[in-house]
Motif scaffolding. Structure first.
Motif, PDB file in Angstrom:
ATOM      1  N   GLY A 237      36.120  39.965  33.362  1.00 51.05           N
ATOM      2  CA  GLY A 237      36.621  39.195  34.486  1.00 51.05           C
ATOM      3  C   GLY A 237      35.507  38.405  35.141  1.00 51.05           C
ATOM      4  N   GLU A 238      35.879  37.356  35.845  1.00 52.75           N
ATOM      5  CA  GLU A 238      34.910  36.561  36.589  1.00 52.75           C
ATOM      6  C   GLU A 238      35.561  36.040  37.863  1.00 52.75           C
ATOM      7  N   ARG A 239      34.697  35.850  38.858  1.00 53.93           N
ATOM      8  CA  ARG A 239      35.201  35.403  40.162  1.00 53.93           C
ATOM      9  C   ARG A 239      34.190  34.462  40.791  1.00 53.93           C
ATOM     10  N   ALA A 240      34.695  33.363  41.354  1.00 51.02           N
ATOM     11  CA  ALA A 240      33.859  32.425  42.095  1.00 51.02           C
ATOM     12  C   ALA A 240      34.474  32.238  43.474  1.00 51.02           C
ATOM     13  N   ARG A 241      33.628  32.193  44.475  1.00 52.57           N
ATOM     14  CA  ARG A 241      34.153  32.041  45.831  1.00 52.57           C
ATOM     15  C   ARG A 241      33.147  31.345  46.727  1.00 52.57           C
ATOM     16  N   VAL A 242      33.666  30.783  47.801  1.00 51.13           N
ATOM     17  CA  VAL A 242      32.840  30.158  48.819  1.00 51.13           C
ATOM     18  C   VAL A 242      32.970  30.978  50.094  1.00 51.13           C
ATOM     19  N   GLY A 265      30.294  36.403  61.105  1.00 52.13           N
ATOM     20  CA  GLY A 265      31.643  36.336  60.560  1.00 52.13           C
ATOM     21  C   GLY A 265      31.700  35.236  59.516  1.00 52.13           C
ATOM     22  N   LYS A 266      32.447  35.482  58.434  1.00 50.01           N
ATOM     23  CA  LYS A 266      32.557  34.505  57.359  1.00 50.01           C
ATOM     24  C   LYS A 266      34.005  34.411  56.887  1.00 50.01           C
ATOM     25  N   PHE A 267      34.432  33.217  56.608  1.00 45.65           N
ATOM     26  CA  PHE A 267      35.697  32.986  55.932  1.00 45.65           C
ATOM     27  C   PHE A 267      35.423  32.979  54.432  1.00 45.65           C
ATOM     28  N   VAL A 268      36.283  33.653  53.653  1.00 44.81           N
ATOM     29  CA  VAL A 268      36.084  33.794  52.213  1.00 44.81           C
ATOM     30  C   VAL A 268      37.257  33.161  51.479  1.00 44.81           C
ATOM     31  N   ASP A 269      36.921  32.328  50.506  1.00 49.01           N
ATOM     32  CA  ASP A 269      37.937  31.698  49.657  1.00 49.01           C
ATOM     33  C   ASP A 269      37.592  32.012  48.203  1.00 49.01           C
ATOM     34  N   ASN A 270      38.354  32.933  47.592  1.00 49.86           N
ATOM     35  CA  ASN A 270      38.204  33.232  46.167  1.00 49.86           C
ATOM     36  C   ASN A 270      38.939  32.156  45.371  1.00 49.86           C
ATOM     37  N   PHE A 271      38.291  31.018  45.208  1.00 49.48           N
ATOM     38  CA  PHE A 271      39.005  29.866  44.649  1.00 49.48           C
ATOM     39  C   PHE A 271      39.206  29.967  43.138  1.00 49.48           C
ATOM     40  N   SER A 272      38.480  30.886  42.473  1.00 49.33           N
ATOM     41  CA  SER A 272      38.670  31.056  41.034  1.00 49.33           C
ATOM     42  C   SER A 272      38.526  32.530  40.685  1.00 49.33           C
ATOM     43  N   GLN A 273      39.576  33.101  40.075  1.00 48.64           N
ATOM     44  CA  GLN A 273      39.537  34.473  39.598  1.00 48.64           C
ATOM     45  C   GLN A 273      40.179  34.516  38.212  1.00 48.64           C
ATOM     46  N   ASN A 274      39.384  34.868  37.239  1.00 49.42           N
ATOM     47  CA  ASN A 274      39.879  34.985  35.873  1.00 49.42           C
ATOM     48  C   ASN A 274      39.694  36.430  35.440  1.00 49.42           C
ATOM     49  N   ILE A 275      40.706  37.246  35.683  1.00 50.69           N
ATOM     50  CA  ILE A 275      40.668  38.666  35.352  1.00 50.69           C
ATOM     51  C   ILE A 275      41.601  38.880  34.169  1.00 50.69           C
ATOM     52  N   GLY A 276      41.036  39.156  32.996  1.00 51.56           N
ATOM     53  CA  GLY A 276      41.831  39.253  31.790  1.00 51.56           C
ATOM     54  C   GLY A 276      42.694  40.494  31.723  1.00 51.56           C
ATOM     55  N   ASP A 277      43.799  40.411  30.977  1.00 51.19           N
ATOM     56  CA  ASP A 277      44.627  41.588  30.709  1.00 51.19           C
ATOM     57  C   ASP A 277      43.873  42.569  29.814  1.00 51.19           C
ATOM     58  N   VAL A 278      44.300  43.822  29.864  1.00 46.16           N
ATOM     59  CA  VAL A 278      43.690  44.871  29.053  1.00 46.16           C
ATOM     60  C   VAL A 278      44.764  45.502  28.175  1.00 46.16           C
ATOM     61  N   GLN A 279      44.452  45.696  26.907  1.00 49.66           N
ATOM     62  CA  GLN A 279      45.391  46.332  25.985  1.00 49.66           C
ATOM     63  C   GLN A 279      45.200  47.845  25.999  1.00 49.66           C
ATOM     64  N   ARG A 296      43.446  35.571  47.635  1.00 50.15           N
ATOM     65  CA  ARG A 296      42.738  34.288  47.620  1.00 50.15           C
ATOM     66  C   ARG A 296      41.817  34.153  48.835  1.00 50.15           C
ATOM     67  N   ASN A 297      42.315  34.508  50.015  1.00 46.68           N
ATOM     68  CA  ASN A 297      41.538  34.320  51.242  1.00 46.68           C
ATOM     69  C   ASN A 297      41.278  35.648  51.939  1.00 46.68           C
ATOM     70  N   GLY A 298      40.236  35.673  52.742  1.00 48.60           N
ATOM     71  CA  GLY A 298      39.898  36.864  53.506  1.00 48.60           C
ATOM     72  C   GLY A 298      38.739  36.562  54.437  1.00 48.60           C
ATOM     73  N   ALA A 299      38.135  37.618  54.947  1.00 43.01           N
ATOM     74  CA  ALA A 299      37.036  37.465  55.892  1.00 43.01           C
ATOM     75  C   ALA A 299      36.015  38.571  55.687  1.00 43.01           C
ATOM     76  N   ASP A 300      34.746  38.246  55.939  1.00 51.51           N
ATOM     77  CA  ASP A 300      33.665  39.217  56.017  1.00 51.51           C
ATOM     78  C   ASP A 300      33.134  39.206  57.445  1.00 51.51           C
ATOM     79  N   ALA A 301      32.717  40.366  57.931  1.00 49.07           N
ATOM     80  CA  ALA A 301      32.152  40.456  59.273  1.00 49.07           C
ATOM     81  C   ALA A 301      31.170  41.607  59.314  1.00 49.07           C
ATOM     82  N   ASP A 325      43.786  40.807  51.929  1.00 50.37           N
ATOM     83  CA  ASP A 325      45.143  41.305  51.827  1.00 50.37           C
ATOM     84  C   ASP A 325      45.189  42.360  50.721  1.00 50.37           C
ATOM     85  N   GLY A 326      45.336  43.631  51.092  1.00 46.92           N
ATOM     86  CA  GLY A 326      45.378  44.708  50.112  1.00 46.92           C
ATOM     87  C   GLY A 326      44.027  45.274  49.739  1.00 46.92           C
ATOM     88  N   PHE A 327      42.966  44.895  50.438  1.00 51.90           N
ATOM     89  CA  PHE A 327      41.636  45.426  50.131  1.00 51.90           C
ATOM     90  C   PHE A 327      40.776  45.442  51.385  1.00 51.90           C
TER      91      PHE A 327
END
Length: 340
Positions: A237-242, A265-279, A296-301, A325-327
């Motif tokens: 998997g890979e993830r890119a965010r601003v 405080g930071k606004f987080v945008d996970n603008f790319s997430q490529n998490i592959g399926d697993v067999q 997709r969106n969240g916050a750090d503080a 959301d959920g984490f």
């Protein structure tokens, strides 16, 4: 037959074929999520060390000394930290809780006015609990990282890169005892951050924007023991965010010592997430299970406090939180920095 029921329930919701043990990838997904989280924390810690905020700018060594006198050329730091994280259910993943303890050590140097470099190593151990799937795992991770920063007036550009490798030991409770698996994981990540330091008196505001990229991998494995041992393919998997936000802080000079406090405080945008399926395979049957993603969106503080004992010794404590959301993730750190 609790494991079979858990598998049937999860697959019924996703429309996948049903066979015993098909929820086995839960701990693998937890391990991958833990690698993302631990790697991101280390990257951002390296980013902070690259700029080392107040120590580079505010002359809080005290005594009215010039900055050239107040700032030594070399530094080293050591930290201990603990964190807890929770990921809610999504798809066939039933949710987990993770607890991590770790230590960090590093060295750094000022090569030229405004130019700083550093090297750091992180060793951590994470306990993963997936109670609804009757699974648990431990993840031991070692990370090495480098960082650098360049300051020109109020601007600072910082970069950091990490490589980590992990050993994962997983267990799944079955009617015939535990099914066990041992496998490895790895991460690679880079971070670039630009900030602008605005001071007024002994206070500061530091707007920041950062770009972070992390790739994570877990090896394939085959369970041994228990009922219905399964084979699980490797996961990538890979993830890119601003991240965009600001730090605010203030320090007080008391003789030759100082106290510094800050919050961010930071606004987080996970603008790319490529998490592959697993067999996941059992005999001749196989299904593909979707991986775990952050929202997709969240916050750090977070917040930090430092006690500058002298121009060469600093003690500090910090809190860092991640909210999606959920984490959620919460981390506390204690550290010491020495300069010469």
């Amino acid at each position: 037959m609790m494991v079979i029921c858990a598998a049937s329930s999860a697959n019924a919701q996703s429309g996948l074929p049903v066979f015993p043990g098909s929820t086995d990838a839960n701990t693998q997904f937890s391990a991958q999520a833990a690698q993302f989280d631990i790697g991101s924390n280390f990257l951002q810690r390296l980013g902070r060390e690259a700029t080392y905020g107040f120590a580079a700018r505010d002359n809080s060594g005290g005594g009215g000394a010039s900055q050239s006198t107040a700032e030594p050329m070399y530094r080293t730091w050591a930290e201990g930290y603990g964190s807890s994280a929770h990921t809610a259910a999504q798809g066939t993943f039933v949710g987990d809780r993770r607890k991590t303890l770790g230590i960090v050590g590093g060295i750094g140097a000022t090569l030229a006015p405004g130019l700083n470099v550093g090297f750091s190593a992180d060793q951590s151990r994470t306990q993963i609990d997936v109670p609804l799937a009757l699974q648990s795992a431990t993840l031991g991770m070692t990370q090495i990282g480098i960082n650098a920063s360049y300051t020109n007036g109020p601007w600072t550009l910082a970069i950091a890169a990490v490589h980590g490798f992990a050993l994962i030991n997983a267990n799944r409770l079955t009617p015939l005892g535990a099914a066990a698996a041992n496998y490895r994981g790895s991460i690679d990540g880079v971070l670039g951050e630009l900030n602008y330091y605005y001071s007024f008196g002994q206070s500061r505001i530091v707007p920041k924007v950062a770009l972070e990229y992390i790739s994570a991998r877990t090896d394939d494995y085959r369970e041994s023991g228990g009922a219905f041992p399964v084979s699980v393919a490797d996961s990538r998997g890979e993830r890119a965010r601003v991240l965009a936000g600001a730090e605010v802080g203030h320090y007080w000079i008391i003789g030759q010592q100082a106290i510094d406090v800050s919050a961010y405080g930071k606004f987080v945008d996970n603008f790319s997430q490529n998490i592959g399926d697993v067999q996941v395979s059992l005999g001749n049957n196989a299904i593909n299970v979707a991986g775990v993603r952050e929202s997709r969106n969240g916050a750090d503080a977070g917040a930090a406090a430092s006690y500058i004992v002298s121009n060469t010794v600093r003690l500090y404590a910090s809190y860092d939180g991640k909210f999606r959301d959920g984490f959620e993730s919460h981390q506390g750190t204690l550290g010491v920095e020495l300069k010469w």
